[in-house]
Design a protein around this motif. Structure first.
Motif, PDB file in Angstrom:
ATOM      1  N   ALA A  34       0.767  -1.122  -0.242  1.00  0.00           N
ATOM      2  CA  ALA A  34       0.006  -0.069  -0.072  1.00  0.00           C
ATOM      3  C   ALA A  34       0.980   1.268  -0.094  1.00  0.00           C
ATOM      4  CB  ALA A  34      -0.967  -0.048   1.092  1.00  0.00           C
TER       5      ALA A  34
ATOM      6  N   GLN B  55     -13.297  -0.875   5.796  1.00  0.00           N
ATOM      7  CA  GLN B  55     -12.284  -0.244   5.122  1.00  0.00           C
ATOM      8  C   GLN B  55     -12.779  -0.361   3.628  1.00  0.00           C
ATOM      9  OE1 GLN B  55      -8.265  -0.531   6.817  1.00  0.00           O
ATOM     10  NE2 GLN B  55      -9.238  -2.260   7.615  1.00  0.00           N
ATOM     11  N   PHE B  56     -12.882  -1.445   3.200  1.00  0.00           N
ATOM     12  CA  PHE B  56     -13.289  -1.489   1.675  1.00  0.00           C
ATOM     13  C   PHE B  56     -14.518  -0.842   1.092  1.00  0.00           C
ATOM     14  CE2 PHE B  56      -9.234  -3.757   1.676  1.00  0.00           C
ATOM     15  CZ  PHE B  56      -9.146  -4.152   0.468  1.00  0.00           C
TER      16      PHE B  56
ATOM     17  N   PHE C  25     -12.367   2.124   0.542  1.00  0.00           N
ATOM     18  CA  PHE C  25     -11.001   1.771  -0.017  1.00  0.00           C
ATOM     19  C   PHE C  25     -10.859   1.478  -1.664  1.00  0.00           C
ATOM     20  CE2 PHE C  25      -7.043  -0.742  -1.291  1.00  0.00           C
ATOM     21  CZ  PHE C  25      -6.211   0.414  -0.831  1.00  0.00           C
TER      22      PHE C  25
ATOM     23  N   MET D 289     -11.589   4.563  -3.554  1.00  0.00           N
ATOM     24  CA  MET D 289     -11.024   5.942  -3.015  1.00  0.00           C
ATOM     25  C   MET D 289     -10.682   6.875  -4.038  1.00  0.00           C
ATOM     26  SD  MET D 289      -7.711   6.285  -0.507  1.00  0.00           S
ATOM     27  CE  MET D 289      -8.555   5.378   1.059  1.00  0.00           C
TER      28      MET D 289
ATOM     29  N   PHE E 161      -2.955   7.793  -1.920  1.00  0.00           N
ATOM     30  CA  PHE E 161      -2.420   6.332  -1.802  1.00  0.00           C
ATOM     31  C   PHE E 161      -1.297   6.258  -1.264  1.00  0.00           C
ATOM     32  CE2 PHE E 161      -5.431   5.026  -5.434  1.00  0.00           C
ATOM     33  CZ  PHE E 161      -6.371   4.331  -4.536  1.00  0.00           C
TER      34      PHE E 161
ATOM     35  N   TYR F  64      -1.493   6.837   2.637  1.00  0.00           N
ATOM     36  CA  TYR F  64      -2.030   5.765   3.401  1.00  0.00           C
ATOM     37  C   TYR F  64      -0.997   4.904   3.600  1.00  0.00           C
ATOM     38  CZ  TYR F  64      -5.670   2.014   3.650  1.00  0.00           C
ATOM     39  OH  TYR F  64      -6.171   0.659   4.097  1.00  0.00           O
TER      40      TYR F  64
ATOM     41  N   VAL G  12      -6.892  10.014   5.862  1.00  0.00           N
ATOM     42  CA  VAL G  12      -6.380   8.979   5.355  1.00  0.00           C
ATOM     43  C   VAL G  12      -5.289   8.466   6.037  1.00  0.00           C
ATOM     44  CG1 VAL G  12      -5.182   8.016   3.357  1.00  0.00           C
ATOM     45  CG2 VAL G  12      -7.330   9.010   3.147  1.00  0.00           C
TER      46      VAL G  12
END
Length: 395
Positions: free
Chosen positions: A147, A222-223, A226, A229, A248, A251, A303
């Motif tokens: 990530a 989260q998803f 995410f 996003m 990103f 994050y 984030v």
């Protein structure tokens, strides 16, 4: 000579880099949704199904492959998995249409599902008991790097050179990881065989079941956000591809920092308190994202807070599961990986439905609902753990 001394200093690193490749393979579509949708002539929600359907395959195949391959040599098994991921990403770069890309992804992830749980089990085999928590957390640092470094790079390459170039980059990383793991991981490592009765024993362990519920709720929450996003930032703030890539990166970088901190404190604090701390940070970050919707700078700060918690909580779940039922660790960790992907599928499906209906602001509130339930489950797990310890001692 113990397994720990035979493994060498680079053995945990080779496992960690394999998780980096696995994480990039799983997360790649999240950073490429606009390019995939445009080039393959599908909608954003349809492109997002690459993550949803991939998560479904992962959640089914993770425990199944753990059962089928439990007697295999870990080095050969993990190396073969990385080879499949490498070839899968390479083939994906040349997929002629959406259907072909989806089919390649599902086949690739059906095999790739076994890497993360088997890497966790292997980390437990090559580390002394007193360092097991920090070693497992270090191995899961690969997901944080996926990530922190991988996804921003995938987003950058995709926006400037196309999604096919991004898949080629992931394939190249997979080839390097394959070579390192084959070179540094010792042979002859095998966990306890996973029999059918193992799953029954896990189902009867209430602490294990509760911890699996925590993982499902954390990932679902989260998803919801995410997976979409990038498109959410574009729609809510007008962010361009570079600004989305920066978020990103924030994050992931904060996720990396969070895991480093967790790795340093878990042996002293214990996995429960460490897990609670980072889940609270995740909850605070998603709350700030929800309240700051429409303001790019504030959403980026949110984030950062959220990122501190996301990877650390998953690492702590692995550590707690290993401690809850040590003889069943390989199976319980594979189940945790499975429910992790169930959470991804639930969250991305809900997020896609909300996005398609233009309910952009609602995504944050739905995510918070899941994370609130996760916090309550974590608090309940402490009491269950206190009950389980005397019970084991009496036995």
């Amino acid at each position: 000579m113990t397994s720990a001394s035979a493994s060498g200093r680079l053995a945990p690193t080779s496992l960690m880099l394999g998780n980096l490749v696995t994480g990039c393979s799983v997360l790649a579509p999240a950073g490429l949704l606009p390019e995939l949708a445009s080039d393959l002539a599908v909608g954003i929600q349809t492109a997002g199904l690459l993550i949803t359907f991939g998560a479904v395959v992962l959640c089914i195949c993770s425990p199944l492959t753990a059962w089928l391959t439990s007697r295999f040599d870990r080095r050969r098994l993990l190396a073969a998995t990385l080879l499949v991921l490498t070839l899968g990403n390479l083939a994906s770069a040349f997929a002629p249409d959406y259907a072909s890309l989806l089919a390649l992804r599902l086949v690739m992830l059906a095999v790739g599902a076994l890497y993360t749980p088997q890497a966790a089990g292997t980390a437990a085999l090559i580390s002394p008991v007193e360092k097991r928590g920090s070693t497992i957390a270090y191995v899961f640092l690969g997901w944080s790097l996926a990530a922190a470094v991988g996804l921003p790079m995938i987003t950058f390459i995709g926006s400037h050179s196309g999604w096919r170039a991004a898949y080629l980059a992931v394939a190249a990383a997979g080839a390097v990881s394959f070579v390192l793991l084959t070179w540094r991981l010792p042979s002859g490592l095998k966990g306890a065989p996973v029999a059918l009765k193992t799953w029954t024993e896990l189902g009867r362990n209430r602490l294990v079941v509760l911890l699996l519920l925590v993982t499902t709720l954390q990932m679902s929450g989260q998803f919801v956000i995410f997976t979409f996003m990038g498109p959410l930032l574009k729609r809510l703030t007008g962010a361009d591809s570079n600004q989305i890539g920066l978020v990103f990166a924030i994050y992931g970088a904060c996720g990396f920092l969070g895991v480093v901190i967790a790795t340093r404190i878990v042996d002293g604090w214990g996995a429960y308190r460490t897990s609670l701390l980072f889940t609270c940070l995740m909850f605070a970050g998603v709350s700030a994202w929800t309240l700051a919707a429409g303001t790019y700078v504030l959403m980026a700060v949110a984030v950062a807070i959220w990122g501190l918690g996301f990877a650390s909580t998953n690492s702590m779940q692995q550590v707690r599961l290993v401690a809850a039922a040590p003889p069943l660790a390989s199976a319980s960790v594979s189940l945790n990986t499975s429910v992790l992907y169930i959470g991804q599928a639930i969250g991305s499906a809900i997020g896609g439905s909300l996005f398609a209906r233009d309910l952009l602001g609602t995504t944050g509130y739905v995510a918070l609902m899941f994370l609130t339930l996760a916090l309550l489950a974590i608090l309940a797990s402490r009491q269950r753990a206190q009950i389980a310890v005397p019970a084991r001692a009496a036995g």
